[in-house]
Scaffold this motif. Structure first.
Motif, PDB file in Angstrom:
ATOM      1  N   SER A   1      32.453  60.065  30.318  1.00  0.00           N
ATOM      2  CA  SER A   1      33.491  59.680  31.282  1.00  0.00           C
ATOM      3  C   SER A   1      32.887  59.384  32.645  1.00  0.00           C
ATOM      4  N   ALA A   2      32.004  60.277  33.118  1.00  0.00           N
ATOM      5  CA  ALA A   2      31.378  60.088  34.429  1.00  0.00           C
ATOM      6  C   ALA A   2      30.560  58.804  34.460  1.00  0.00           C
ATOM      7  N   THR A   3      29.816  58.545  33.395  1.00  0.00           N
ATOM      8  CA  THR A   3      28.963  57.349  33.340  1.00  0.00           C
ATOM      9  C   THR A   3      29.796  56.075  33.339  1.00  0.00           C
ATOM     10  N   TRP A   4      30.822  56.017  32.496  1.00  0.00           N
ATOM     11  CA  TRP A   4      31.670  54.823  32.437  1.00  0.00           C
ATOM     12  C   TRP A   4      32.395  54.581  33.756  1.00  0.00           C
ATOM     13  N   LEU A   5      32.837  55.649  34.394  1.00  0.00           N
ATOM     14  CA  LEU A   5      33.545  55.490  35.670  1.00  0.00           C
ATOM     15  C   LEU A   5      32.604  54.971  36.754  1.00  0.00           C
ATOM     16  N   MET A   6      31.358  55.436  36.755  1.00  0.00           N
ATOM     17  CA  MET A   6      30.394  54.916  37.728  1.00  0.00           C
ATOM     18  C   MET A   6      30.078  53.450  37.459  1.00  0.00           C
ATOM     19  N   VAL A   7      29.985  53.081  36.188  1.00  0.00           N
ATOM     20  CA  VAL A   7      29.745  51.675  35.844  1.00  0.00           C
ATOM     21  C   VAL A   7      30.907  50.803  36.322  1.00  0.00           C
ATOM     22  N   LEU A   8      32.122  51.251  36.057  1.00  0.00           N
ATOM     23  CA  LEU A   8      33.301  50.502  36.499  1.00  0.00           C
ATOM     24  C   LEU A   8      33.338  50.370  38.020  1.00  0.00           C
ATOM     25  N   TYR A   9      33.027  51.465  38.696  1.00  0.00           N
ATOM     26  CA  TYR A   9      33.046  51.441  40.165  1.00  0.00           C
ATOM     27  C   TYR A   9      31.968  50.496  40.693  1.00  0.00           C
ATOM     28  N   HIS A  10      30.796  50.522  40.066  1.00  0.00           N
ATOM     29  CA  HIS A  10      29.695  49.662  40.510  1.00  0.00           C
ATOM     30  C   HIS A  10      30.032  48.186  40.343  1.00  0.00           C
ATOM     31  N   HIS A  11      30.701  47.841  39.248  1.00  0.00           N
ATOM     32  CA  HIS A  11      30.969  46.430  38.950  1.00  0.00           C
ATOM     33  C   HIS A  11      32.280  45.913  39.543  1.00  0.00           C
ATOM     34  N   HIS A  12      33.212  46.793  39.837  1.00  0.00           N
ATOM     35  CA  HIS A  12      34.523  46.328  40.301  1.00  0.00           C
ATOM     36  C   HIS A  12      34.943  46.916  41.643  1.00  0.00           C
ATOM     37  N   GLY A  13      34.211  47.924  42.142  1.00  0.00           N
ATOM     38  CA  GLY A  13      34.646  48.603  43.353  1.00  0.00           C
ATOM     39  C   GLY A  13      33.954  48.177  44.623  1.00  0.00           C
ATOM     40  N   GLY A  14      33.149  47.121  44.551  1.00  0.00           N
ATOM     41  CA  GLY A  14      32.467  46.648  45.755  1.00  0.00           C
ATOM     42  C   GLY A  14      33.372  45.800  46.623  1.00  0.00           C
ATOM     43  N   THR A  15      33.012  45.651  47.876  1.00  0.00           N
ATOM     44  CA  THR A  15      33.832  44.843  48.794  1.00  0.00           C
ATOM     45  C   THR A  15      33.918  43.390  48.334  1.00  0.00           C
ATOM     46  N   SER A  16      32.856  42.888  47.698  1.00  0.00           N
ATOM     47  CA  SER A  16      32.852  41.492  47.250  1.00  0.00           C
ATOM     48  C   SER A  16      33.746  41.273  46.040  1.00  0.00           C
ATOM     49  N   ASN A  17      34.225  42.370  45.435  1.00  0.00           N
ATOM     50  CA  ASN A  17      35.073  42.255  44.253  1.00  0.00           C
ATOM     51  C   ASN A  17      36.563  42.209  44.578  1.00  0.00           C
ATOM     52  N   ALA A  18      36.909  42.293  45.841  1.00  0.00           N
ATOM     53  CA  ALA A  18      38.323  42.297  46.222  1.00  0.00           C
ATOM     54  C   ALA A  18      38.987  40.986  45.794  1.00  0.00           C
ATOM     55  N   PRO A  19      40.041  41.046  44.968  1.00  0.00           N
ATOM     56  CA  PRO A  19      40.695  39.818  44.490  1.00  0.00           C
ATOM     57  C   PRO A  19      41.552  39.168  45.581  1.00  0.00           C
ATOM     58  N   PRO A  20      41.783  37.870  45.472  1.00  0.00           N
ATOM     59  CA  PRO A  20      42.573  37.156  46.492  1.00  0.00           C
ATOM     60  C   PRO A  20      43.962  37.755  46.703  1.00  0.00           C
ATOM     61  N   PHE A  21      44.622  38.199  45.618  1.00  0.00           N
ATOM     62  CA  PHE A  21      45.978  38.737  45.784  1.00  0.00           C
ATOM     63  C   PHE A  21      45.963  39.977  46.664  1.00  0.00           C
ATOM     64  N   TRP A  22      44.891  40.757  46.583  1.00  0.00           N
ATOM     65  CA  TRP A  22      44.776  41.968  47.412  1.00  0.00           C
ATOM     66  C   TRP A  22      44.613  41.591  48.883  1.00  0.00           C
ATOM     67  N   ILE A  23      43.738  40.606  49.146  1.00  0.00           N
ATOM     68  CA  ILE A  23      43.518  40.148  50.521  1.00  0.00           C
ATOM     69  C   ILE A  23      44.813  39.618  51.111  1.00  0.00           C
ATOM     70  N   ASP A  24      45.534  38.807  50.343  1.00  0.00           N
ATOM     71  CA  ASP A  24      46.787  38.222  50.830  1.00  0.00           C
ATOM     72  C   ASP A  24      47.829  39.298  51.105  1.00  0.00           C
ATOM     73  N   ALA A  25      47.941  40.283  50.205  1.00  0.00           N
ATOM     74  CA  ALA A  25      48.932  41.343  50.379  1.00  0.00           C
ATOM     75  C   ALA A  25      48.616  42.190  51.610  1.00  0.00           C
TER      76      ALA A  25
END
Length: 244
Positions: free
Chosen positions: A27-51
């Motif tokens: 669980s810890a490993t998968w969560l860190m992988v998810l955070y590394h690939h999707h939790g960076g500032t460059s990963n913010a989706p357009p809908f989030w920025i607009d909202a």
């Protein structure tokens, strides 16, 4: 009954491992992988920025990107681990370090450590490697208001971060590994600093050990949260020009 069946068969393949260390590690490993690939500032989706822009009315896209990273940290590094521990083991947030009672002495130690860190940060704050990373919100370089807003939001991220490494990984693995859970927590904690200045990444080993020691003594993540936030906000402050 199902857990006992799994543990019996697991013991045939990996004698003495146990089901809990296995699923907590996965669980810890998968969560860190998810955070590394999707939790960076460059990963913010357009809908989030607009909202965010519609809600807050500021034209600072970088700030909204950081808010995305903070939100991902809260979900992936805190909420989901809390649910895993509650469903799998019946552990409450208090069992995993969300307690303040008894942490008073360690909070005093945290204040002293922060004071000791200030001159060290000052010595390195003009270095090229330091300036490339800090301040983390570039727009806060010349704005005290943005700096204060950013650091207030960043506090929430530090709660999630400290919980993951000192609450979930330290206290969670302590049931099976005793004090050796410090090692389980410190290695990934250090690696998650990849991309930071070399000196900071190397010192993360020592910081991880110190934060684990404080957490174990206080049975709380809060001294670590406060120390991490104070040091990080001081680094942002030193690198900014609005106060000069």
């Amino acid at each position: 009954m199902l857990r006992r069946w799994i543990e019996t068969r697991l013991d045939r393949v990996f004698p003495g491992m146990g089901w809990r260390p296995l699923y907590l590690t996965a669980s810890a490993t998968w969560l860190m992988v998810l955070y590394h690939h999707h939790g960076g500032t460059s990963n913010a989706p357009p809908f989030w920025i607009d909202a965010c822009e519609e809600l807050l009315g500021m034209g600072v896209v970088e700030f909204y990107q950081h808010l995305w990273a903070h939100a991902c940290a809260v979900v992936l590094l805190m909420i989901i681990p809390l649910l895993i521990c509650w469903i799998g083991e019946g552990w409450s947030p208090r069992d995993l370090g969300f307690r303040i009672k008894g942490a008073g002495p360690e909070l005093a130690v945290v204040g002293g450590l922060w004071v000791l860190m200030i001159p060290l940060i000052y010595l390195v704050h003009t270095g090229a490697a330091f300036q490339r990373v800090y301040p983390r919100l570039a727009a806060a370089d010349t704005s005290a208001e943005l700096y204060l807003l950013f650091e207030a939001c960043y506090f929430v991220k530090w709660v999630a971060w400290e919980f993951f490494f000192r609450g979930f990984m330290l206290f969670g693995f302590q049931r099976d590994f005793l004090r050796r859970s410090v090692l389980v927590s410190t290695i990934p904690f250090t690696l998650m600093h990849y991309g930071k200045p070399e000196v900071e990444m190397a010192s993360a080993v020592i910081a991880g050990l110190v934060l684990c020691f404080i957490a174990l003594r206080s049975k709380s993540i809060w001294p670590g949260v406060i120390l991490h936030w104070l040091v990080a906000s001081t680094m942002d402050f030193m690198a900014s020009s609005f106060w000069r």
